[in-house]
Design an enzyme around this catalytic site. Sequence first.
Site, PDB file in Angstrom:
ATOM      1  N   ALA A 155     -16.328 -14.954 -28.470  1.00 45.35           N
ATOM      2  CA  ALA A 155     -16.373 -13.594 -29.019  1.00 45.35           C
ATOM      3  C   ALA A 155     -15.760 -13.559 -30.421  1.00 45.35           C
ATOM      4  O   ALA A 155     -16.034 -14.438 -31.230  1.00 45.35           O
ATOM      5  CB  ALA A 155     -15.711 -12.613 -28.069  1.00 45.35           C
ATOM      6  N   CYS A 156     -14.908 -12.567 -30.685  1.00 42.37           N
ATOM      7  CA  CYS A 156     -14.375 -12.408 -32.045  1.00 42.37           C
ATOM      8  C   CYS A 156     -13.529 -13.589 -32.491  1.00 42.37           C
ATOM      9  O   CYS A 156     -13.247 -13.725 -33.687  1.00 42.37           O
ATOM     10  CB  CYS A 156     -13.557 -11.128 -32.151  1.00 42.37           C
ATOM     11  SG  CYS A 156     -14.590  -9.671 -32.094  1.00 42.37           S
ATOM     12  N   SER A 157     -13.072 -14.415 -31.548  1.00 44.45           N
ATOM     13  CA  SER A 157     -12.246 -15.568 -31.932  1.00 44.45           C
ATOM     14  C   SER A 157     -13.060 -16.835 -32.098  1.00 44.45           C
ATOM     15  O   SER A 157     -12.492 -17.922 -32.250  1.00 44.45           O
ATOM     16  CB  SER A 157     -11.145 -15.788 -30.891  1.00 44.45           C
ATOM     17  OG  SER A 157     -10.181 -14.777 -31.011  1.00 44.45           O
ATOM     18  N   SER A 333     -16.592 -12.678 -35.073  1.00 40.12           N
ATOM     19  CA  SER A 333     -15.901 -13.910 -35.488  1.00 40.12           C
ATOM     20  C   SER A 333     -15.850 -14.092 -36.999  1.00 40.12           C
ATOM     21  O   SER A 333     -14.987 -14.811 -37.520  1.00 40.12           O
ATOM     22  CB  SER A 333     -16.601 -15.119 -34.868  1.00 40.12           C
ATOM     23  OG  SER A 333     -17.900 -15.264 -35.399  1.00 40.12           O
TER      24      SER A 333
END
Length: 373
Positions: A155-157, A333
């Site tokens: 995901a965002c990481s 990300s």
Amino acid sequence: MGQPVISATGLWTPPNSVSNAELVESYNAWADRWNADHAEAIAAGEVQPKPHSSVEFIEKASGIKSRYVVDKTGVTDPEIMAPRIPERPDDEISILAEIAVKAAREALDRAARKPEDVDAVLCAASNMQRAYPAMAVEVQDALGIPGFAFDMNVACSSATFGIQTAADFVRAGHAKSVLMVNPEICSGHLNFTDRDSHFIFGDVATAVLVEDEAIAPAAHWKILHTQLKTQFSSNIRNNFGFLNRAAPEGEGQPDKLFVQEGRKVFKEVVPMVSQMILEDMETLDLAPQALRRLWLHQANANMNRLIAARVLGHEASEEESPTVLDEYANTSSAGSIIAFHRHSGDFQPGEKGLICSFGAGYSAGTVFVEKAG
Ligand code: CO8
């Protein structure tokens, strides 16, 4: 053992920007139509009318002023409220690979690196457009890179997890040059008819070239330390997958798009990330004043303000914690990488900074870097 560095980064931005005012206008037109269509049920008290969205709320709650999207027409048409991205034949490059290649070419050019001298490609992003073949292998093929490639999703990481993975390949001697790309077409997974979240995301692609210091260009970024952390939570969720059949009455079932408990995310992620950064700084024996800049994940300006204040011990200036989400919105990300790409040119050799991401999973990643050359 190789010493991993960041040799260069790349950024591709879609040509079309949508302002909060444009987005709110289309949402409100959609809501008015929905209310008219359900007037009887609303009058009978069976369903609640859809309230209007507001430009003021969006900017105050998130700091977002605009976002770039791959299809402006679809997302701003009250009849459609979704991006319309034409399906491509299997012998044509897919859109996700295409935008990743654009960002990758900039990173390779900046490092004066030829594709044939890269050993591996990682495609690290929130939402892949298909299960297989991997987007990374398609990018590898389009650029003419030998070696191996694979997709990863945190995901965002995804980008910080991708940087650590690439750095570990370099440390272990499995690769000397790893291209890590983050193509994010978030608009494809966003429910533009959900007032609570219709404004959150934008589209973009970023690329990071992680290499062994021995072959890197003279000007590069030493990777001093990385840490990854995950902790299960359903507060940010996307159930898209092989169970994502179109409902009999039509497409776009909201539960197969992005959903979140935004307040809970805010309250739980801010302490998790601040504590993680502070632990890392203790490990590295780094005082707050030794960190010139934080390139934080770009989800919410208020979250970043709190995290930066906890880490630095004072309210961060724009120079200490630059914002790109005002222009780009949350690009999953890619957010912290856009911030790094755009706001790192003024660093002098020896100066240190932190790239940090956080998001669904929950997941968080830190990458401490030092300018060299
Ligand atoms: N216009 C006007 N009013 C609104 C709107 C709107 N658009 N939306 C909500 N309101 C109202 C609500 O109804 C509520 O009213 P009331 O008080 O009467 O109930 C009031 O405003 C306050 O609502 P909230 O409590 O929801 O508002 P917040 O102040 O909490 O702000 C945010 C909402 C901006 C969502 C905020 O909570 C936030 O940013 N939280 C963190 C979110 C975050 O970081 N998420 C990470 C997601 S990214 C990720 O990791 C997954 C990757 C996914 C990839 C991309 C795929 C798409």
